[in-house]
Design a protein around this motif. Sequence first.
Motif, PDB file in Angstrom:
ATOM      1  N   SER A  74       0.843  -1.190   0.000  1.00  0.00           N
ATOM      2  CA  SER A  74       0.000   0.000   0.000  1.00  0.00           C
ATOM      3  C   SER A  74       0.881   1.243   0.000  1.00  0.00           C
ATOM      4  N   PRO A  75       0.450   2.312  -0.671  1.00  0.00           N
ATOM      5  CA  PRO A  75       1.212   3.559  -0.652  1.00  0.00           C
ATOM      6  C   PRO A  75       0.900   4.448   0.552  1.00  0.00           C
ATOM      7  N   LEU A  76       0.115   3.960   1.513  1.00  0.00           N
ATOM      8  CA  LEU A  76      -0.281   4.771   2.662  1.00  0.00           C
ATOM      9  C   LEU A  76       0.695   4.564   3.820  1.00  0.00           C
ATOM     10  N   PHE A  77       1.296   5.672   4.270  1.00  0.00           N
ATOM     11  CA  PHE A  77       2.290   5.618   5.331  1.00  0.00           C
ATOM     12  C   PHE A  77       2.032   6.713   6.354  1.00  0.00           C
ATOM     13  N   ASP A  78       2.450   6.453   7.595  1.00  0.00           N
ATOM     14  CA  ASP A  78       2.486   7.460   8.643  1.00  0.00           C
ATOM     15  C   ASP A  78       3.934   7.913   8.754  1.00  0.00           C
ATOM     16  N   ILE A  79       4.133   9.221   8.931  1.00  0.00           N
ATOM     17  CA  ILE A  79       5.474   9.790   8.968  1.00  0.00           C
ATOM     18  C   ILE A  79       5.595  10.671  10.204  1.00  0.00           C
ATOM     19  N   ARG A  80       6.632  10.423  10.990  1.00  0.00           N
ATOM     20  CA  ARG A  80       6.891  11.255  12.176  1.00  0.00           C
ATOM     21  C   ARG A  80       8.324  11.769  12.107  1.00  0.00           C
ATOM     22  N   LEU A  81       8.461  13.081  12.297  1.00  0.00           N
ATOM     23  CA  LEU A  81       9.754  13.744  12.309  1.00  0.00           C
ATOM     24  C   LEU A  81       9.974  14.336  13.689  1.00  0.00           C
ATOM     25  N   VAL A  82      11.211  14.303  14.168  1.00  0.00           N
ATOM     26  CA  VAL A  82      11.542  14.868  15.474  1.00  0.00           C
ATOM     27  C   VAL A  82      12.725  15.806  15.280  1.00  0.00           C
ATOM     28  N   ASP A  83      12.576  17.059  15.775  1.00  0.00           N
ATOM     29  CA  ASP A  83      13.631  18.049  15.556  1.00  0.00           C
ATOM     30  C   ASP A  83      14.595  18.139  16.733  1.00  0.00           C
ATOM     31  N   GLU A  84      15.519  19.076  16.636  1.00  0.00           N
ATOM     32  CA  GLU A  84      16.588  19.237  17.625  1.00  0.00           C
ATOM     33  C   GLU A  84      16.075  19.585  19.014  1.00  0.00           C
ATOM     34  N   ASP A  85      14.877  20.173  19.113  1.00  0.00           N
ATOM     35  CA  ASP A  85      14.271  20.506  20.404  1.00  0.00           C
ATOM     36  C   ASP A  85      13.365  19.393  20.915  1.00  0.00           C
ATOM     37  N   ASP A  86      13.388  18.247  20.227  1.00  0.00           N
ATOM     38  CA  ASP A  86      12.547  17.091  20.553  1.00  0.00           C
ATOM     39  C   ASP A  86      11.064  17.351  20.268  1.00  0.00           C
ATOM     40  N   ASP A  87      10.770  18.362  19.428  1.00  0.00           N
ATOM     41  CA  ASP A  87       9.397  18.585  18.957  1.00  0.00           C
ATOM     42  C   ASP A  87       9.112  17.596  17.837  1.00  0.00           C
ATOM     43  N   SER A  88       7.866  17.135  17.752  1.00  0.00           N
ATOM     44  CA  SER A  88       7.520  16.161  16.716  1.00  0.00           C
ATOM     45  C   SER A  88       6.469  16.719  15.763  1.00  0.00           C
ATOM     46  N   TYR A  89       6.509  16.184  14.565  1.00  0.00           N
ATOM     47  CA  TYR A  89       5.604  16.544  13.471  1.00  0.00           C
ATOM     48  C   TYR A  89       5.124  15.223  12.893  1.00  0.00           C
ATOM     49  N   THR A  90       3.822  14.950  12.989  1.00  0.00           N
ATOM     50  CA  THR A  90       3.309  13.655  12.550  1.00  0.00           C
ATOM     51  C   THR A  90       2.299  13.843  11.427  1.00  0.00           C
ATOM     52  N   PHE A  91       2.468  13.051  10.389  1.00  0.00           N
ATOM     53  CA  PHE A  91       1.578  13.048   9.233  1.00  0.00           C
ATOM     54  C   PHE A  91       0.977  11.652   9.133  1.00  0.00           C
ATOM     55  N   TRP A  92      -0.344  11.567   9.161  1.00  0.00           N
ATOM     56  CA  TRP A  92      -1.043  10.285   9.149  1.00  0.00           C
ATOM     57  C   TRP A  92      -1.594   9.985   7.770  1.00  0.00           C
ATOM     58  N   ASN A  93      -1.553   8.721   7.374  1.00  0.00           N
ATOM     59  CA  ASN A  93      -2.161   8.224   6.131  1.00  0.00           C
ATOM     60  C   ASN A  93      -1.742   9.024   4.901  1.00  0.00           C
ATOM     61  N   VAL A  94      -0.450   9.240   4.751  1.00  0.00           N
ATOM     62  CA  VAL A  94       0.076   9.954   3.592  1.00  0.00           C
ATOM     63  C   VAL A  94       0.135   8.986   2.415  1.00  0.00           C
ATOM     64  N   ASP A  95      -0.491   9.360   1.303  1.00  0.00           N
ATOM     65  CA  ASP A  95      -0.412   8.558   0.079  1.00  0.00           C
ATOM     66  C   ASP A  95       0.848   8.987  -0.663  1.00  0.00           C
ATOM     67  N   VAL A  96       1.943   8.267  -0.445  1.00  0.00           N
ATOM     68  CA  VAL A  96       3.227   8.670  -1.010  1.00  0.00           C
ATOM     69  C   VAL A  96       3.288   8.499  -2.527  1.00  0.00           C
ATOM     70  N   SER A  97       2.299   7.841  -3.111  1.00  0.00           N
ATOM     71  CA  SER A  97       2.275   7.728  -4.570  1.00  0.00           C
ATOM     72  C   SER A  97       1.789   9.023  -5.215  1.00  0.00           C
ATOM     73  N   THR A  98       1.194   9.910  -4.420  1.00  0.00           N
ATOM     74  CA  THR A  98       0.659  11.154  -4.986  1.00  0.00           C
ATOM     75  C   THR A  98       1.119  12.410  -4.260  1.00  0.00           C
ATOM     76  N   GLN A  99       1.786  12.259  -3.106  1.00  0.00           N
ATOM     77  CA  GLN A  99       2.119  13.461  -2.346  1.00  0.00           C
ATOM     78  C   GLN A  99       3.465  13.356  -1.658  1.00  0.00           C
ATOM     79  N   ASP A 100       4.172  14.481  -1.642  1.00  0.00           N
ATOM     80  CA  ASP A 100       5.395  14.631  -0.876  1.00  0.00           C
ATOM     81  C   ASP A 100       5.063  15.472   0.350  1.00  0.00           C
ATOM     82  N   ILE A 101       6.023  15.604   1.273  1.00  0.00           N
ATOM     83  CA  ILE A 101       5.796  16.316   2.516  1.00  0.00           C
ATOM     84  C   ILE A 101       6.696  17.543   2.588  1.00  0.00           C
TER      85      ILE A 101
END
Length: 109
Positions: A74-101
């Motif tokens: 499936s092209p559906l993925f969850d993506i979590r990024l964590v920065d230098e301050d330990d803040d997180s950015y979460t993207f749910w159900n990203v269709d990577v076949s049609t979208q970048d972040i």
Amino acid sequence: MRIKVFLAALLMLCSSSLVMAADYYVDITNRTGYTIYYMYVSPADSKSWEEDVLGSDVLMNGDTQRVTLTGYKSPLFDIRLVDEDDDSYTFWNVDVSTQDIVVTLDNLD
């Protein structure tokens, strides 16, 4: 005769499951103003995060990282990024076949 039909059906079943697996990629651009230290990408139906795809690398502000995802059905993925301050950015159900972040402070959890 039944064995031939069974073997043909088995061959079709095996080959159809191989055809269903695909390779995907997603480009992730950091526009947060901070360095991203961790990047987790997991299938959307997973109950846990997979390993950090950045490893020992980091994603500097303004940079883009391409993540290649091999062998998924499936092209559906969850993506979590964590920065230098330990803040997180979460993207749910990203269709990577049609979208970048493009991650910004607006995406802060």
